[in-house]
Write a protein that holds these residues in place. Structure first.
Motif, PDB file in Angstrom:
ATOM      1  N   ARG A 146      43.727  40.906  44.886  1.00 43.42           N
ATOM      2  CA  ARG A 146      44.006  41.221  43.467  1.00 43.42           C
ATOM      3  C   ARG A 146      43.242  40.886  42.656  1.00 43.42           C
ATOM      4  N   VAL A 147      42.381  41.862  41.752  1.00 49.64           N
ATOM      5  CA  VAL A 147      41.317  41.036  40.979  1.00 49.64           C
ATOM      6  C   VAL A 147      41.576  41.574  39.514  1.00 49.64           C
ATOM      7  N   VAL A 148      41.410  40.337  38.646  1.00 49.16           N
ATOM      8  CA  VAL A 148      41.729  40.443  37.238  1.00 49.16           C
ATOM      9  C   VAL A 148      40.561  40.209  36.474  1.00 49.16           C
ATOM     10  N   ALA A 180      29.696  39.845  41.445  1.00 51.75           N
ATOM     11  CA  ALA A 180      29.436  40.892  40.900  1.00 51.75           C
ATOM     12  C   ALA A 180      30.254  40.953  39.436  1.00 51.75           C
ATOM     13  N   ILE A 181      31.281  40.140  39.412  1.00 53.85           N
ATOM     14  CA  ILE A 181      32.271  40.250  38.359  1.00 53.85           C
ATOM     15  C   ILE A 181      32.279  38.794  38.214  1.00 53.85           C
ATOM     16  N   PRO A 182      31.633  38.120  37.190  1.00 56.23           N
ATOM     17  CA  PRO A 182      31.543  36.518  37.239  1.00 56.23           C
ATOM     18  C   PRO A 182      33.064  36.172  36.578  1.00 56.23           C
ATOM     19  N   ASP A 183      33.719  36.874  35.794  1.00 58.57           N
ATOM     20  CA  ASP A 183      34.815  36.548  34.970  1.00 58.57           C
ATOM     21  C   ASP A 183      36.057  36.561  35.806  1.00 58.57           C
ATOM     22  N   LYS A 219      35.949  37.041  48.381  1.00 63.22           N
ATOM     23  CA  LYS A 219      35.999  36.426  47.024  1.00 63.22           C
ATOM     24  C   LYS A 219      34.624  36.244  46.661  1.00 63.22           C
ATOM     25  N   ALA A 220      33.684  35.522  47.283  1.00 65.35           N
ATOM     26  CA  ALA A 220      32.634  35.165  46.643  1.00 65.35           C
ATOM     27  C   ALA A 220      31.839  36.608  46.205  1.00 65.35           C
ATOM     28  N   THR A 250      44.458  45.560  44.182  1.00 63.52           N
ATOM     29  CA  THR A 250      45.083  46.040  42.777  1.00 63.52           C
ATOM     30  C   THR A 250      44.286  45.217  41.800  1.00 63.52           C
ATOM     31  N   THR A 251      43.953  46.010  40.749  1.00 64.57           N
ATOM     32  CA  THR A 251      43.180  45.507  39.564  1.00 64.57           C
ATOM     33  C   THR A 251      43.636  45.711  38.242  1.00 64.57           C
ATOM     34  N   ALA A 252      43.424  44.796  37.434  1.00 65.70           N
ATOM     35  CA  ALA A 252      44.049  44.661  36.005  1.00 65.70           C
ATOM     36  C   ALA A 252      43.050  43.947  34.964  1.00 65.70           C
ATOM     37  N   ALA A 253      43.363  44.116  33.537  1.00 63.64           N
ATOM     38  CA  ALA A 253      42.669  43.342  32.758  1.00 63.64           C
ATOM     39  C   ALA A 253      43.742  42.239  32.611  1.00 63.64           C
ATOM     40  N   PRO A 254      43.178  41.184  32.098  1.00 61.23           N
ATOM     41  CA  PRO A 254      44.273  40.127  31.849  1.00 61.23           C
ATOM     42  C   PRO A 254      45.185  40.323  30.581  1.00 61.23           C
TER      43      PRO A 254
END
Length: 77
Positions: free
Chosen positions: A34-36, A13-16, A7-8, A70-74
């Protein structure tokens, strides 16, 4: 590799990013993530996954055996 470490690394790398990690087998070796992130908006899924794998700095297949991703935009309201 610990879930908190995964997670860290992604958050560095993707702060938001909102990141959820699940240990699938209880062995610290097989995870689901799961990364959004807003940075994923309009980006093909393959590129989203590449960004996450890049964040893990080559640990896939070595220290980290398996990652169901799993990735997505909010979701916009």
């Amino acid at each position: 590799m610990a879930a908190d470490e995964i997670k860290a690394m992604i958050r560095d790398a993707i702060p938001d990013a909102e990141v959820e990690i699940t240990d699938l087998a209880g062995d610290g070796d097989h995870y689901a993530a799961r990364v959004v992130s807003e940075s994923f908006r309009g980006v093909p899924r393959v590129r989203q996954h590449q960004a996450v794998y890049a964040a893990l700095g080559g640990r896939m297949g070595g220290v980290l055996h398996a990652l169901q991703l799993t990735t997505a935009a909010p979701v916009q309201e």
